[in-house]
Design a protein around this motif. Structure first.
Motif, short mmCIF file in Angstrom:
data_model
loop_
_atom_site.label_atom_id
_atom_site.label_comp_id
_atom_site.label_asym_id
_atom_site.label_seq_id
_atom_site.Cartn_x
_atom_site.Cartn_y
_atom_site.Cartn_z
N ILE A 185 0.83 -1.20 0.00
CA ILE A 185 0.00 0.00 0.00
C ILE A 185 0.87 1.25 0.00
O ILE A 185 0.65 2.19 -0.78
N LEU A 186 1.87 1.26 0.86
CA LEU A 186 2.76 2.42 0.93
C LEU A 186 3.51 2.64 -0.38
O LEU A 186 3.69 3.78 -0.83
N SER A 187 3.92 1.56 -1.03
CA SER A 187 4.66 1.71 -2.29
C SER A 187 3.78 2.30 -3.38
O SER A 187 4.24 3.10 -4.20
N TYR A 188 2.52 1.93 -3.41
CA TYR A 188 1.60 2.50 -4.41
C TYR A 188 1.37 3.99 -4.15
O TYR A 188 1.30 4.80 -5.07
N LEU A 189 1.25 4.33 -2.88
CA LEU A 189 1.02 5.74 -2.52
C LEU A 189 2.26 6.59 -2.74
O LEU A 189 2.17 7.77 -3.15
N ASP A 190 3.43 6.02 -2.49
CA ASP A 190 4.67 6.80 -2.55
C ASP A 190 5.34 6.77 -3.92
O ASP A 190 6.37 7.43 -4.14
N GLY A 191 4.81 5.96 -4.85
CA GLY A 191 5.40 5.90 -6.17
C GLY A 191 6.67 5.09 -6.25
O GLY A 191 7.49 5.29 -7.15
N THR A 192 6.85 4.15 -5.30
CA THR A 192 8.06 3.34 -5.28
C THR A 192 7.81 1.90 -5.75
O THR A 192 8.72 1.08 -5.73
#
Length: 384
Positions: A185-192
């Motif tokens: 989830i964090l990677s999708y939000l942060d663009g990573t």
């Protein structure tokens, strides 16, 4: 700084009124969100529940979108959206979509329900999720805060078996990895995020969404540790497993890594929830809270949250000793009384847990009593 300088927030289950409909519950939730915004509450969260007759908060992203559109300033979010019920990609896209139109006002609270372990318990006798370790010999009071004995797991698990089948989750299926789900989830939000071939993976409108990510935990297990390791804020559920709240905040703080990732905080931040009913005086509040034990019994027996009965119906019910034991921890830690009584007990909860924020959840038979409970509490709390 006194504990009453801490912000108050709301956790709502969109309870279905007796004789009412899901539409009535959702309209009441929107009305309560507007009322608590006027009263100065910081955030308004809705919780995910399925296959129950008494609450209408099954689709948190839809409710969050409706509430954000119906209010102006208060932060709105999920408390929580549950893993692994919804894939991380969809969670990020759903809340990113809402944040695109309401930047700076959306909270994505992520929770965990290990349905596989519950199903394994049904099929093979493997214990379902719990705090672990033997229960204390008796309840204890820590600096004025009641820490009750835990209630052993039990109840009819048919509802969970049905839910698992509908979601494609089985006891023998591949286990979910909560830490990885949160990381995704964090990677999708942060663009990573990256594809399997290593190329960047862009997920719009999640990427760069102006929202806050929280982790919700009931015990000191995986959720609290993931929150700390990710540098995210934690919401600890005194209102669900009151015996484990100190374990949850301790595990979180022990695991905390400052600035872990783009959304990581520099210091731990803890919100603690409590079941609360406030009225003009203690006696009136206790009358309004009378149906609470029966409501909790329905949940813990496996029937799920049912429509809230009236105080008169609750008083007329005959209880067995075994039934009372099933709900004792929740009933003894519900904070009920006049504004002054409740504010004092909330101060104790904040002091003992070291909370940075308190999240209040209130259910009464009549919607008007619920609105007034929140208004009375905010008035005395904000007066200092």
């Amino acid at each position: 700084m006194t504990n009453r300088s801490l912000p108050l927030s709301v956790l709502d289950l969109a309870p279905v009124p007796a004789g009412g409909t899901a539409a009535d519950a959702i309209r009441n939730t929107i009305d309560l969100a507007r009322a608590t915004e006027r009263a100065g509450y910081r955030r308004y969260w809705v919780a995910e529940h399925h296959l129950v007759t008494g609450v209408a908060s099954s689709s948190t992203p839809v409710l969050v979108a409706l509430l954000a559109g119906a209010t102006e300033r208060i932060r709105v979010g999920s408390g929580a959206v549950l893993m692994p019920n919804t894939p991380p990609l969809l969670v990020a896209e759903q809340f990113g979509t809402i944040a695109a139109l309401h930047p700076g006002r959306i909270d994505l609270g992520v929770g965990r329900f290990d349905l596989q372990r519950v199903l394994a318990f049904r099929e093979r006798g493997v214990p379902p999720p719990g705090p672990g370790g033997p229960p204390p010999a008796e309840e204890r009071v820590v600096d004025g805060l009641l820490i009750p004995r835990p209630v052993p797991p039990g109840g009819d698990l048919t509802q969970f078996v049905t839910l698992g089948a509908m979601l494609g989750i089985t006891a023998d299926g591949p286990p979910s990895d909560y830490a990885q789900e949160v990381a995704d989830i964090l990677s999708y939000l942060d663009g990573t995020a990256v594809r399997s071939d290593g190329e960047p993976l862009h997920v719009l409108p999640a990427e760069g969404a102006d929202l806050d990510v929280w982790v919700l935990a009931s015990t000191g297990g995986a959720s609290a540790q993931v929150a700390g390791a990710s540098g995210l804020p934690l919401a600890a559920a005194y209102h669900v497993f009151p015996h484990a709240v100190l374990d949850a905040v301790e595990a979180y703080r022990a695991a905390f890594r400052p600035g872990a990732g783009p959304r990581g905080r520099e210091r731990p931040y803890v919100a603690v929830s409590a079941d609360v009913v406030v009225a003009d005086d203690d006696a009136t509040a206790e009358e309004l809270a009378a149906p609470y034990a029966q409501w909790v019994l329905g949940i813990r027996s496996g029937r799920g949250a049912e429509p809230y009965v009236t105080p008169e119906e609750a008083r007329a019910r005959t209880w067995t000793d075994a039934e009372r034991a099933v709900v004792a921890d929740r009933v003894s830690t519900q904070i009920v009384g006049s504004p002054a009584t409740v504010a004092e007990k909330l101060e104790t909860l904040a002091r003992v847990t070291g909370a940075d924020e308190l999240v209040v959840t209130t259910i009464t038979t009549e919607h008007a009593d619920r609105v007034r409970s929140y208004e009375l509490l905010a008035k005395v709390w904000n007066a200092g």
